[in-house]
Design an enzyme around this catalytic site. Structure first.
Site, PDB file in Angstrom:
ATOM      1  N   ARG A 110     -41.442 -38.071 -35.294  1.00 37.15           N
ATOM      2  CA  ARG A 110     -40.683 -37.543 -34.148  1.00 37.15           C
ATOM      3  C   ARG A 110     -41.663 -37.499 -32.982  1.00 37.15           C
ATOM      4  O   ARG A 110     -42.608 -36.705 -33.002  1.00 37.15           O
ATOM      5  CB  ARG A 110     -40.125 -36.155 -34.458  1.00 37.15           C
ATOM      6  CG  ARG A 110     -39.638 -35.418 -33.235  1.00 37.15           C
ATOM      7  CD  ARG A 110     -38.845 -34.176 -33.547  1.00 37.15           C
ATOM      8  NE  ARG A 110     -37.548 -34.516 -34.102  1.00 37.15           N
ATOM      9  CZ  ARG A 110     -36.536 -33.652 -34.225  1.00 37.15           C
ATOM     10  NH1 ARG A 110     -36.678 -32.415 -33.820  1.00 37.15           N
ATOM     11  NH2 ARG A 110     -35.390 -34.039 -34.740  1.00 37.15           N
TER      12      ARG A 110
ATOM     13  N   ASP B  63     -24.020 -32.299 -27.335  1.00 37.41           N
ATOM     14  CA  ASP B  63     -25.413 -31.964 -27.649  1.00 37.41           C
ATOM     15  C   ASP B  63     -25.970 -31.213 -26.440  1.00 37.41           C
ATOM     16  O   ASP B  63     -25.340 -31.192 -25.368  1.00 37.41           O
ATOM     17  CB  ASP B  63     -26.213 -33.255 -27.933  1.00 37.41           C
ATOM     18  CG  ASP B  63     -27.666 -32.988 -28.317  1.00 37.41           C
ATOM     19  OD1 ASP B  63     -27.983 -31.856 -28.759  1.00 37.41           O
ATOM     20  OD2 ASP B  63     -28.503 -33.913 -28.164  1.00 37.41           O
TER      21      ASP B  63
ATOM     22  N   ARG C  33     -27.708 -34.784 -43.093  1.00 40.58           N
ATOM     23  CA  ARG C  33     -28.998 -35.361 -42.730  1.00 40.58           C
ATOM     24  C   ARG C  33     -29.780 -35.692 -44.002  1.00 40.58           C
ATOM     25  O   ARG C  33     -30.352 -36.770 -44.138  1.00 40.58           O
ATOM     26  CB  ARG C  33     -29.812 -34.375 -41.865  1.00 40.58           C
ATOM     27  CG  ARG C  33     -29.322 -34.226 -40.441  1.00 40.58           C
ATOM     28  CD  ARG C  33     -29.516 -35.506 -39.643  1.00 40.58           C
ATOM     29  NE  ARG C  33     -30.912 -35.935 -39.635  1.00 40.58           N
ATOM     30  CZ  ARG C  33     -31.830 -35.489 -38.789  1.00 40.58           C
ATOM     31  NH1 ARG C  33     -31.500 -34.610 -37.856  1.00 40.58           N
ATOM     32  NH2 ARG C  33     -33.077 -35.944 -38.834  1.00 40.58           N
TER      33      ARG C  33
ATOM     34  N   HIS D  46     -32.073 -41.341 -31.861  1.00 41.56           N
ATOM     35  CA  HIS D  46     -32.133 -40.440 -33.034  1.00 41.56           C
ATOM     36  C   HIS D  46     -31.285 -41.057 -34.160  1.00 41.56           C
ATOM     37  O   HIS D  46     -30.237 -40.543 -34.525  1.00 41.56           O
ATOM     38  CB  HIS D  46     -31.608 -39.059 -32.647  1.00 41.56           C
ATOM     39  CG  HIS D  46     -32.002 -37.955 -33.584  1.00 41.56           C
ATOM     40  ND1 HIS D  46     -32.800 -38.152 -34.701  1.00 41.56           N
ATOM     41  CD2 HIS D  46     -31.704 -36.625 -33.571  1.00 41.56           C
ATOM     42  CE1 HIS D  46     -32.963 -36.991 -35.319  1.00 41.56           C
ATOM     43  NE2 HIS D  46     -32.317 -36.060 -34.668  1.00 41.56           N
TER      44      HIS D  46
HETATM   45  N1   CP Z   1     -30.574 -32.432 -35.302  1.00 38.55           N
HETATM   46  C1   CP Z   1     -31.915 -32.363 -35.422  1.00 38.55           C
HETATM   47  O1   CP Z   1     -32.632 -33.355 -35.406  1.00 38.55           O
HETATM   48  O2   CP Z   1     -32.375 -31.095 -35.567  1.00 38.55           O
HETATM   49  P1   CP Z   1     -33.893 -30.629 -35.571  1.00 38.55           P
HETATM   50  O3   CP Z   1     -34.405 -30.751 -34.156  1.00 38.55           O
HETATM   51  O4   CP Z   1     -33.841 -29.193 -36.037  1.00 38.55           O
HETATM   52  O5   CP Z   1     -34.665 -31.497 -36.500  1.00 38.55           O
HETATM   53  N1  NVA Z   2     -31.120 -34.125 -27.616  1.00 38.60           N
HETATM   54  C1  NVA Z   2     -31.854 -33.147 -28.378  1.00 38.60           C
HETATM   55  C2  NVA Z   2     -31.624 -33.364 -29.827  1.00 38.60           C
HETATM   56  C3  NVA Z   2     -32.342 -32.414 -30.744  1.00 38.60           C
HETATM   57  C4  NVA Z   2     -32.098 -32.719 -32.193  1.00 38.60           C
HETATM   58  C5  NVA Z   2     -33.325 -33.221 -28.025  1.00 38.60           C
HETATM   59  O1  NVA Z   2     -33.843 -34.336 -27.907  1.00 38.60           O
HETATM   60  O2  NVA Z   2     -33.944 -32.184 -27.848  1.00 38.60           O
END
Ligand code: CP
Ligand code: NVA
Length: 294
Positions: free
Chosen positions: A99, A215, A279, A126
């Site tokens: 990430r 989101d 997930r 994502h």
């Molecule tokens: N949806 C998702 O990726 O959540 P986290 O940021 O908690 O990993």
């Molecule tokens: N769009 C959000 C998603 C988190 C899972 C971010 O990037 O923070």
């Protein structure tokens, strides 16, 4: 084989991963230990609840092990180039999940790693969330449906648009001026044969939708843009009125009172906990599928 973008998979691959995810979900602990002695290195430049816990518990369930590498734990990007991290970690681990902020960093990891690299979120994509979302849609209401995306055309949205195009799921977008999906994503979805429709606003988007997805308006790393974005997204909040009796999707974490109201998220319409659970199943499907190809 890597999963940097959801459309790195062929449509048949995506279907195979979803099928395998469903099988592993149904088998539960009876799935055996297909990843015994395998290790997943998990690199995080940003915080996470679901991604970290779902990958780590998934590896445990599959008989393998996961190593958590937070921003202060390794040299990635500060002290060691991404490409060196990729090559060194590949000598230990069987998979790398990362990430990171810059999408180009996951591309560099994938280019230099000699084991599969999985994108656990970047500023523009994502794909693991999309796998879980598609599994949830398939379970709940099927791909012969339309999902209205209301809010930011962000990383989660962009991957969802592409994944939806791959499986023939229709998407209508309601995003404020200047916050839509990248033109390149739109073009990739069009090349896949099912580009999203653009609606004039949230009400128009949900009118013929079977579900609503939103989101956060302020994604991780965008904290400096907060005031500007809150102004731009006025009128884009998903309320129980807007939702009606449609399922509500959200990748979580949610900012209640911003993109979604508390009562909408707490309502029986919310399928967000299924998305969160999926997930793990989706990623279990992906990792076992990748293991057979590496
Ligand atoms: N949806 C998702 O990726 O959540 P986290 O940021 O908690 O990993
Ligand atoms: N769009 C959000 C998603 C988190 C899972 C971010 O990037 O923070």
């Amino acid at each position: 084989m890597n999963l940097v973008n959801i459309d790195d998979l062929r449509v048949t691959d995506l279907e195979a991963v979803l099928d395998r995810a469903a099988d592993l979900k149904a088998a539960g602990p009876g799935a055996g230990e297909p990843l015994a002695n395998r290790t997943l290195a998990m690199i995080f430049e940003k915080p996470s609840t679901r991604t970290r816990v779902s990958f780590e518990t998934g590896m445990t369930q599959l008989g393998g092990h996961a190593v958590f590498l937070g921003p202060d734990d390794i040299h990635l990007g500060h002290g060691e180039p991404v490409r060196d991290t990729a090559r060194a970690v590949s000598r230990y681990a069987d998979f790398i999940m990362a990430r990171v902020f810059d999408h180009s960093d996951i591309e560099e990891l994938a280019a230099y790693a000699t084991v599969p690299v999985v994108n656990g979120l970047t500023d523009s994509a994502h794909p693991c969330q999309t796998l879980a979302d598609l599994l949830t849609v398939r379970e709940r209401f099927g791909f012969d449906s339309r999902v209205a995306w209301v809010g930011d055309g962000n990383n989660v949205c962009q991957s969802f648009v592409l994944g939806a195009a791959m499986v023939g799921l229709d998407v209508t977008l309601a995003t404020p001026e200047g916050y839509g999906v990248d033109d390149a994503v739109f073009e990739r979805a069009a090349a896949l044969g099912n580009p999203p429709e653009r609606a004039a606003g949230p009400e128009a988007a949900v009118a013929d939708a079977d579900a609503v997805y939103t989101d956060v308006w302020v994604s991780m790393g965008q904290e400096d843009e907060r005031e500007e974005k809150l102004r731009a997204f006025e009128g884009f909040q998903v309320t129980t009125d807007l939702l009606g009796d449609r399922p509500l999707m959200h990748c979580l974490p949610a900012h209640r009172g911003e993109e979604v109201t508390d009562d909408a998220l707490e309502s029986d319409n919310a399928v967000v906990w299924d998305q969160a659970e999926n997930r793990m199943h989706a990623q279990n499907g992906l990792l076992t599928w990748l293991a057979e190809r590496s």
